[in-house]
Design an enzyme around this catalytic site. Sequence first.
Site, short mmCIF file in Angstrom:
data_model
loop_
_atom_site.label_atom_id
_atom_site.label_comp_id
_atom_site.label_asym_id
_atom_site.label_seq_id
_atom_site.Cartn_x
_atom_site.Cartn_y
_atom_site.Cartn_z
N THR A 70 36.93 46.17 37.63
CA THR A 70 37.73 45.52 38.78
C THR A 70 36.78 45.99 40.11
O THR A 70 35.99 46.77 40.18
CB THR A 70 39.11 46.37 38.95
OG1 THR A 70 38.80 47.65 39.43
CG2 THR A 70 39.93 46.29 38.01
N ASP A 71 37.03 44.85 41.00
CA ASP A 71 36.60 45.28 42.44
C ASP A 71 37.70 46.21 42.82
O ASP A 71 38.74 46.70 42.03
CB ASP A 71 37.13 44.09 43.21
CG ASP A 71 36.26 43.92 44.51
OD1 ASP A 71 35.89 45.12 44.94
OD2 ASP A 71 35.73 43.02 45.14
N TRP A 72 37.24 47.08 43.86
CA TRP A 72 38.10 48.35 44.17
C TRP A 72 39.54 48.02 44.41
O TRP A 72 39.78 47.22 45.36
CB TRP A 72 37.49 48.96 45.21
CG TRP A 72 36.20 49.82 44.92
CD1 TRP A 72 36.22 51.37 45.26
CD2 TRP A 72 35.14 49.85 43.79
NE1 TRP A 72 35.14 51.88 44.51
CE2 TRP A 72 34.43 51.00 43.66
CE3 TRP A 72 34.88 48.71 42.97
CZ2 TRP A 72 33.59 51.09 42.87
CZ3 TRP A 72 33.68 48.98 42.26
CH2 TRP A 72 33.08 50.20 42.06
N ALA B 288 41.72 46.40 42.37
CA ALA B 288 42.02 45.04 42.03
C ALA B 288 42.88 45.08 40.69
O ALA B 288 43.04 43.62 40.37
CB ALA B 288 40.72 44.26 42.01
#
Length: 848
Positions: free
Chosen positions: A258-260, A262
């Site tokens: 994930t993006d942080w 997300a």
Amino acid sequence: MKTNGLLKNSRPQNGVLLASLFLLFLFTMNSRAADVDALLTRMTLEEKIGMLHGRADPDPALGLNGAGYVQGVPRLNIPPLRLADGPAGIRTRLPATALPAPIALAASFDADLAFRYGASIGREGLARHQNVLLSPMVNIVRVPQAGRNFETLGEDPHLAAVMVGAEIKGIQEQGLMATVKHFIANNQEDNRFAVDTTIDERTLREIYLPGFEAAVKAGVAAVMCAYNSINATFACENDALLNTVLRQEYGFKGFVMTDWWAVHSLNALTQGLNLEMPGYEIPAYSQPVYFQEPLLQAVRSGAIAESAVDQALRPILVQMERFGLLDAALPEPQMDEQAHAAVALESAIKGAVLLKNRDRALPLREEQLDKLLVLGPTASHTLVGGGGSSRVLPLRRDSSLDELRRLGGGEGLHYLPGVELDGQAIPARFLSWAGESGLLRYQGRSPADSTTAPRRDAQLVFTGEQALSGAEAWTWTGQLQVPASGSYELKIQTRGGSGRLYLDDEMLAFSDEGVLSQASLIPTRDGLRNDGASRELVAGRSYQLRVEARAQNPDAKLEIRLSWLTPEQKKAGLEQVQAQAQTASAVVVFAYVEGTEGGDRRSLALPGYQDELIETVTASARGPVIVVLNVGAPVTMPWADAADAILQMWYPGQEGGKATAALLLGHENPSGKLPVTFPHSEQDLPTPATIQYPGVGNRQQYSEGLFVGYRWYDEMHIEPLFPFGHGLSYSRFEYSDLDVESSPDQGLRVSFTLRNDSERAGVETPQLYLTQTGSQTLVLVPQKLVGFVKVPLAAGETRRLTLEVAPRAFQWWNPAHSAWETVPGPGILTIGASSRELRLSAVLDPAP
């Protein structure tokens, strides 16, 4: 065929060799999978889940404050993973080579350079004890306002695909895993956490996916999924994109993180997600963590099968084995600062784009250096890169001003800031207090500490030896009265902590040390972080001011200053510039925009009064006026006609001063080409409706479809300020003798002659565009880039060149058949120096 560690720089020449290498690849991958499966049987459920999410690094000294950490399993000799931000160098608390912004790399149109750019990052990442690089970023520049456009590889999918594939190979051949991001349709910063993107499948396939497909073909180890939703499904739990497209169609064997923050549910585990980041609770953020205790309980209750955990973990372990992390300790590479500085310098030079050069205003002549006027903050303080997670602490930083002086400017060169960023401390006579206001109050580490008696400080200047200490936080309140009505810029400047400035209870500025700080990247002359905003203030009225300050840590000293730029100060500065320009032999004006993660630009105009500064100079200068742009995306230029030369240097990295001076003085010949279109005005953009950008509520529509970037300007017959692919040289090039023939793989081979018709060696980038006209019902773009080549030529040299065009270039994605199909009918191939400067053409009837 995928690239792996055993197939570095493999270039099969025949079918037998290709088949042999493919079998070797399959054997290697199968062996790795078998080893990993054996390892999985020995792991406990808790150990498996522990590798599906991040956590705080238990060894910050070794982790060097990287972006993320994934624990290993010591009893099974599985090491942890440390993840570092990119994409213009390794971001940790230690310095690294600060390379030019990726948009400058894209402007080089040079795949070989992209490989070396990536290799320098890969080597330094390992030297900084990192295992995974959180880059490159291959999101298409859809809107020029987007805050992270400088991190991308431009607006064209073919250019982005070529460059990202080469960069990934460079990164990973050093032993560092690359992560291509952000998958997918993450094309703005505003509302990036919540926006739902409505996009048709053909547009997704033809515009936004090719860069990711190229990354997979290059063997990328990881993919980062985006915050946003695509057609009402979150990117990080989008089964159709993560499993069907990425894994089944493209053959991706790596892991998806994930993006942080997300991830939104445990469903993501079975929808294609492998790793949740940051993966642990952080007090400053209230986001839940899913792939930790909730996942453990779901497996124990039977809601999720343990085999799903194994399936999610397997690609992570396979990539760790592929990169040698499950073997004995690998040799640790050393920082090769000199070699990587050379790559940074080369990238800055080759990515520079000469946009305009009327009457050969550039290069500067030697006699002009004796009375040269240089203006602009980024002349003296190089804007190495943009802000946010991509910001690198540079090993060193040069300046264009110093380099111009060193290379010949000497005492005759005169410098003025032009745009005053520091301002002046607000004098006490304009600040007052009534009753209990106007007091500096201390907030200690405990309630007892907070009882310290407040003190009166009419002027807020605590710098140097007067820095604040002995407490964590302070509040100052008072009133402001201005001497005359007009536009004032109020500034809060800090070091060692943060400061917030409020005007009548509206937060006006916030200067802090954080990764996503919106404060200026250009410090004050005495090194303080600087943030401010302009407001129209009226004489005779009293304005309430409040400053809240906090030290970076309880034992730190905090420097803080409240400053302003008044209308009178601004006027005096412009008058000084005007007087100097009237006597200068030439004027070089440095202009800038500070792009950053976390927010989009409100306007394409240069911030502050830079446009006014340039217009003042062009109206008063007796010699030529050269504008140097340190911007990461398109800007409007109301002064473009009046300027004699415009040199786009982007964010040029730590060697940017050397590169800029070398180009201005003619020691180097510019060769970059624009990877994005520069419009005349914001009314010309491809996203005129609010529902297109920034969206309405949490929804946005990519209703422009295929008409992104130069495709839009071509379709709407809008003349851009500077077109895609544009870039001048100090040399002149001639094109001739175009020839087209079918190639053995059923694509096309396009040959032509290029001549350097000048007395100076130079580099040209011929660009090949395809126009398809045969269908009356199919929506087609007016033209699209299908090939390019970077060609150095000596003075007077002529070369015969060949470009190959793959069959995919002639195809469109048919959603009804879920397949690529050839566009029927004839086509036209054109080749030239830009998308609007096409020199040769050939009709294809029918297209291959």
